[in-house]
Design an enzyme around this catalytic site. Sequence first.
Site, PDB file in Angstrom:
ATOM      1  N   ARG A   1       3.073 -15.437   3.441  1.00 63.37           N
ATOM      2  CA  ARG A   1       3.894 -14.371   2.838  1.00 63.37           C
ATOM      3  C   ARG A   1       4.802 -13.724   3.872  1.00 63.37           C
ATOM      4  O   ARG A   1       4.344 -13.230   4.911  1.00 63.37           O
ATOM      5  CB  ARG A   1       3.003 -13.308   2.184  1.00 63.37           C
ATOM      6  CG  ARG A   1       3.814 -12.221   1.474  1.00 63.37           C
ATOM      7  CD  ARG A   1       2.960 -11.317   0.610  1.00 63.37           C
ATOM      8  NE  ARG A   1       2.106 -12.107  -0.233  1.00 63.37           N
ATOM      9  CZ  ARG A   1       0.779 -12.016  -0.261  1.00 63.37           C
ATOM     10  NH1 ARG A   1       0.167 -11.139   0.497  1.00 63.37           N
ATOM     11  NH2 ARG A   1       0.068 -12.794  -1.038  1.00 63.37           N
TER      12      ARG A   1
ATOM     13  N   CYS B   1      -5.377  -8.082  -6.080  1.00 60.91           N
ATOM     14  CA  CYS B   1      -5.686  -8.053  -4.646  1.00 60.91           C
ATOM     15  C   CYS B   1      -5.944  -6.604  -4.269  1.00 60.91           C
ATOM     16  O   CYS B   1      -5.297  -5.697  -4.802  1.00 60.91           O
ATOM     17  CB  CYS B   1      -4.507  -8.607  -3.836  1.00 60.91           C
ATOM     18  SG  CYS B   1      -4.822  -8.606  -2.058  1.00 60.91           S
TER      19      CYS B   1
ATOM     20  N   CYS C   1       0.927   2.354  12.073  1.00 61.80           N
ATOM     21  CA  CYS C   1       0.783   2.780  10.675  1.00 61.80           C
ATOM     22  C   CYS C   1       1.134   4.243  10.430  1.00 61.80           C
ATOM     23  O   CYS C   1       0.621   5.152  11.091  1.00 61.80           O
ATOM     24  CB  CYS C   1      -0.642   2.513  10.216  1.00 61.80           C
ATOM     25  SG  CYS C   1      -0.856   2.816   8.454  1.00 61.80           S
TER      26      CYS C   1
ATOM     27  N   CYS D   1      -1.171  -5.980  -5.717  1.00 55.85           N
ATOM     28  CA  CYS D   1      -1.978  -5.682  -4.532  1.00 55.85           C
ATOM     29  C   CYS D   1      -2.121  -4.172  -4.384  1.00 55.85           C
ATOM     30  O   CYS D   1      -1.116  -3.470  -4.261  1.00 55.85           O
ATOM     31  CB  CYS D   1      -1.308  -6.217  -3.271  1.00 55.85           C
ATOM     32  SG  CYS D   1      -0.858  -7.942  -3.390  1.00 55.85           S
TER      33      CYS D   1
HETATM   34  N1  SAM Z   1      -6.354   0.360   5.415  1.00 57.17           N
HETATM   35  C1  SAM Z   1      -6.385  -1.004   5.096  1.00 57.17           C
HETATM   36  C2  SAM Z   1      -6.429  -1.895   6.299  1.00 57.17           C
HETATM   37  O1  SAM Z   1      -6.016  -1.500   7.365  1.00 57.17           O
HETATM   38  O2  SAM Z   1      -6.887  -3.037   6.147  1.00 57.17           O
HETATM   39  C3  SAM Z   1      -5.275  -1.450   4.193  1.00 57.17           C
HETATM   40  C4  SAM Z   1      -3.875  -1.020   4.341  1.00 57.17           C
HETATM   41  S1  SAM Z   1      -2.952  -1.491   5.793  1.00 57.17           S
HETATM   42  C5  SAM Z   1      -1.531  -0.555   5.536  1.00 57.17           C
HETATM   43  C6  SAM Z   1      -2.522  -3.190   5.549  1.00 57.17           C
HETATM   44  C7  SAM Z   1      -1.698  -3.878   6.590  1.00 57.17           C
HETATM   45  O3  SAM Z   1      -0.349  -3.451   6.496  1.00 57.17           O
HETATM   46  C8  SAM Z   1      -2.026  -3.694   8.048  1.00 57.17           C
HETATM   47  O4  SAM Z   1      -3.087  -4.484   8.456  1.00 57.17           O
HETATM   48  C9  SAM Z   1      -0.739  -4.128   8.716  1.00 57.17           C
HETATM   49  O5  SAM Z   1      -0.766  -5.514   8.973  1.00 57.17           O
HETATM   50  C10 SAM Z   1       0.332  -3.811   7.673  1.00 57.17           C
HETATM   51  N2  SAM Z   1       1.166  -2.692   8.103  1.00 57.17           N
HETATM   52  C11 SAM Z   1       0.848  -1.395   8.116  1.00 57.17           C
HETATM   53  N3  SAM Z   1       1.864  -0.641   8.603  1.00 57.17           N
HETATM   54  C12 SAM Z   1       2.866  -1.503   8.911  1.00 57.17           C
HETATM   55  C13 SAM Z   1       4.169  -1.340   9.461  1.00 57.17           C
HETATM   56  N4  SAM Z   1       4.649  -0.154   9.819  1.00 57.17           N
HETATM   57  N5  SAM Z   1       4.931  -2.440   9.630  1.00 57.17           N
HETATM   58  C14 SAM Z   1       4.456  -3.659   9.284  1.00 57.17           C
HETATM   59  N6  SAM Z   1       3.220  -3.865   8.765  1.00 57.17           N
HETATM   60  C15 SAM Z   1       2.429  -2.808   8.576  1.00 57.17           C
HETATM   61 FE1  SF4 Z   2      -4.966   1.328   9.932  1.00 58.57          FE
HETATM   62 FE2  SF4 Z   2      -5.039   0.668   7.324  1.00 58.57          FE
HETATM   63 FE3  SF4 Z   2      -5.649   3.157   8.112  1.00 58.57          FE
HETATM   64 FE4  SF4 Z   2      -3.128   2.293   8.308  1.00 58.57          FE
HETATM   65  S1  SF4 Z   2      -4.281   2.578   6.435  1.00 58.57           S
HETATM   66  S2  SF4 Z   2      -4.275   3.471   9.854  1.00 58.57           S
HETATM   67  S3  SF4 Z   2      -3.451   0.127   8.774  1.00 58.57           S
HETATM   68  S4  SF4 Z   2      -6.768   1.293   8.610  1.00 58.57           S
END
Ligand code: SAM
Ligand code: SF4
Length: 346
Positions: free
Chosen positions: A279, A141, A73, A110
């Site tokens: 999705r 969402c 992330c 979302c």
């Molecule tokens: N912070 C919250 C969480 O972690 O539940 C919500 C946001 S987080 C960005 C949501 C989802 O986005 C993650 O669980 C992951 O599956 C997906 N995600 C995040 N960064 C990604 C990336 N670089 N490539 C693909 N999917 C990603």
């Molecule tokens: Fe992990 Fe969600 Fe935080 Fe990204 S935004 S670091 S996916 S908890």
Amino acid sequence: MTSLNSPLASNGNGEARNDWTREEIAALFDLPFDDLMWEAQGVHRRHHAHGEVQLCTLLSIKTGGCVEDCGYCSQSKSADSGLKATKLMDVRAVLQAAAEAKDAGSKRFCMGAAWRNPKDRDMPAIVEMVEGVRQMGLETCMTLGMLTREQAQTLAVAGLDYYNHNIDTSPENYENIISTRTFQDRLDTLEEVRNAGINVCSGGIVGLGEARSDRVGFIHALATLERHPESVPVNALVPVKGTVLGDMLADTPLAKIDDIEFVRTIAVARITMPKSMVRLSAGRESMSEATQALCFMAGANSIFTGDKLLTTANAGDGKDAALFAKLGLRPMESEEPMRAQMEAAE
Ligand code: SAM
Ligand code: SF4
Ligand code: DTB
């Protein structure tokens, strides 16, 4: 090998099965590709209006600075992605973005926040966002990280339709990807969301350098939940420079998930969770039209539209319109009436 004549996806009375074994799921992954696609198409056509794809729009309502260390992330504090952290967006700006998404034909909005969990002081603004977006006639969402029981109930009372909380990978691979929370933490929040009466959106990422057995374990964990998530996002890793996994992929390009293996994952999700919306989420921007077409044939029936996901680029509405025209796909009107019709016909 799984018999193709067996009622794979249901228990015979139309109910989705949640007693899948890992061996059965591994056997689906092992099928010859055309058998797997045939089976997935069959399940898809029995449970969904084929050719219809749900359009969802994402908005990052609080970007960056997250204390969690998810290796994929860009928004983690531990990443060196150069992303600027922002405060929670103003409610009016969120509603403006939702109105634009609605005008562009999106049905679900979302909202994602880069939090480990929301603070109670954030909840009044979050509630206003849910109420405002709902009043526009969009499905809502939110994805805000871990929730307490009280927070889940507050969101339910506000009328939140879906909560996204991904399990991301297999239980045994989880600690290789994220060290600041456990797989069980994810399951605990999913249970609070379910118990509060909010629809569950939960899926994960492939292309993290995981083994096939991790993809099996990931689908198994979702498909054996007491009730399947109503939405199952399958993301292909978007490699972001400065994140552990983005840099890993830059150094070892061969670790990139094979397109056919990605399609197989979608097909297995479709077969094992026949009623869920699957999705085709992050990663479409760098995916060929042919691979996306195979994903739709494998049973994907939802996408994120627009030029941007949360922090990375998305395919964009122009490209999607052209792809839909080429493939004869139609935007889904709304999921709920469609689901009721399909269930009545079963
Ligand atoms: N912070 C919250 C969480 O972690 O539940 C919500 C946001 S987080 C960005 C949501 C989802 O986005 C993650 O669980 C992951 O599956 C997906 N995600 C995040 N960064 C990604 C990336 N670089 N490539 C693909 N999917 C990603
Ligand atoms: Fe992990 Fe969600 Fe935080 Fe990204 S935004 S670091 S996916 S908890
Ligand atoms: C999900 O499974 N994918 C979306 C949504 N749920 C929140 C997020 C994808 C994020 C992709 C990377 C980014 O744009 O930062």
